[in-house]
Design a protein around this motif. Structure first.
Motif, PDB file in Angstrom:
ATOM      1  N   ALA A 120       0.824  -1.214   0.000  1.00  0.00           N
ATOM      2  CA  ALA A 120       0.000   0.000   0.000  1.00  0.00           C
ATOM      3  C   ALA A 120       0.855   1.259   0.000  1.00  0.00           C
ATOM      4  O   ALA A 120       0.426   2.296  -0.514  1.00  0.00           O
ATOM      5  N   ILE A 121       2.048   1.174   0.525  1.00  0.00           N
ATOM      6  CA  ILE A 121       2.922   2.352   0.590  1.00  0.00           C
ATOM      7  C   ILE A 121       3.325   2.824  -0.804  1.00  0.00           C
ATOM      8  O   ILE A 121       3.741   3.970  -0.994  1.00  0.00           O
ATOM      9  N   GLN A 122       3.200   1.972  -1.806  1.00  0.00           N
ATOM     10  CA  GLN A 122       3.573   2.340  -3.169  1.00  0.00           C
ATOM     11  C   GLN A 122       2.475   3.092  -3.906  1.00  0.00           C
ATOM     12  O   GLN A 122       2.669   3.524  -5.034  1.00  0.00           O
ATOM     13  N   SER A 123       1.341   3.273  -3.283  1.00  0.00           N
ATOM     14  CA  SER A 123       0.266   4.036  -3.908  1.00  0.00           C
ATOM     15  C   SER A 123       0.514   5.526  -3.717  1.00  0.00           C
ATOM     16  O   SER A 123       0.662   6.004  -2.597  1.00  0.00           O
ATOM     17  N   ARG A 124       0.539   6.238  -4.810  1.00  0.00           N
ATOM     18  CA  ARG A 124       0.692   7.693  -4.757  1.00  0.00           C
ATOM     19  C   ARG A 124      -0.611   8.362  -5.187  1.00  0.00           C
ATOM     20  O   ARG A 124      -0.604   9.406  -5.826  1.00  0.00           O
ATOM     21  N   CYS A 125      -1.738   7.743  -4.832  1.00  0.00           N
ATOM     22  CA  CYS A 125      -3.028   8.326  -5.187  1.00  0.00           C
ATOM     23  C   CYS A 125      -3.185   9.668  -4.468  1.00  0.00           C
ATOM     24  O   CYS A 125      -2.567   9.919  -3.444  1.00  0.00           O
ATOM     25  N   LEU A 126      -4.015  10.532  -5.035  1.00  0.00           N
ATOM     26  CA  LEU A 126      -4.150  11.879  -4.501  1.00  0.00           C
ATOM     27  C   LEU A 126      -5.490  12.465  -4.912  1.00  0.00           C
ATOM     28  O   LEU A 126      -6.183  11.935  -5.776  1.00  0.00           O
ATOM     29  N   ALA A 127      -5.823  13.582  -4.275  1.00  0.00           N
ATOM     30  CA  ALA A 127      -7.081  14.255  -4.588  1.00  0.00           C
ATOM     31  C   ALA A 127      -6.948  15.746  -4.310  1.00  0.00           C
ATOM     32  O   ALA A 127      -6.105  16.178  -3.526  1.00  0.00           O
ATOM     33  N   GLY A 128      -7.809  16.496  -4.957  1.00  0.00           N
ATOM     34  CA  GLY A 128      -7.826  17.936  -4.748  1.00  0.00           C
ATOM     35  C   GLY A 128      -9.032  18.563  -5.423  1.00  0.00           C
ATOM     36  O   GLY A 128      -9.866  17.874  -6.013  1.00  0.00           O
ATOM     37  N   ILE A 129      -9.101  19.876  -5.327  1.00  0.00           N
ATOM     38  CA  ILE A 129     -10.177  20.647  -5.955  1.00  0.00           C
ATOM     39  C   ILE A 129      -9.525  21.698  -6.839  1.00  0.00           C
ATOM     40  O   ILE A 129      -8.588  22.387  -6.413  1.00  0.00           O
TER      41      ILE A 129
END
Length: 170
Positions: A120-129
């Motif tokens: 899971a540490i290899q996930s660089r998922c992200l979010a923003g507006i």
């Protein structure tokens, strides 16, 4: 006796699904298919769908086009968030954000840890507006997209979820 608050109807959001890949096509975009189906099932509308090469400038153009489209309120992408040399979503997209949603990546990795362990540490998922448009960048695996949808996105895009959801911010 307490009166129950009347159940409001869900607000249908207008969404874009972008698959980030240098190898996928319309016939084998399983993560994109899953997200489009999940959005429709939840009562949202698919405003656009595209497959975009994992290239910084093509990604910025595709995301910018969706952000600038008044018909798009939410962008969900699948792919390009890993550590492979060509994965560049985390480098390309955040510069477009007006606000970052750091809790999304943190929560996804926590949930993912229960599913895939330390990977899971290899996930660089992200979010923003950006420009009033919600953006969620997910890993490209169908399994990861299902986890993000079921545990985070479905409830946070549902205008009826209490104590809060993202719908009022759109």
């Amino acid at each position: 006796m307490l009166e129950k608050e009347p159940v409001k109807e869900a607000v249908a959001l207008h969404c874009a699904v972008l698959t980030v890949s240098n190898t996928r096509g319309a016939d084998d975009d399983t993560a994109g298919d899953l997200l489009c189906g999940a959005l429709r099932e939840a009562g949202h509308r698919l405003a656009r769908r595209a497959i975009v090469a994992d290239d910084v400038y093509q990604l910025r153009k595709a995301f910018s086009d969706a952000i600038a489209d008044p018909e798009v309120q939410v962008v969900i992408s699948a792919g390009g968030t890993g550590f492979a040399r060509h994965n560049c979503v985390p480098e390309a997209v955040p510069v477009l954000f007006d606000q970052h949603i750091p809790g999304f990546g943190e929560l996804f990795r926590q949930l993912s840890f229960a599913d895939v362990g330390s990977a899971a540490i290899q996930s660089r998922c992200l979010a923003g507006i950006a420009n009033g448009t919600l953006i969620f960048c997910l890993p490209g695996s169908e399994r990861a997209c299902r986890l993000a949808w079921d545990a985070i996105l479905r409830p946070q895009l549902d205008s009826r979820v209490k104590p809060c959801n993202f719908a009022p911010h759109l």
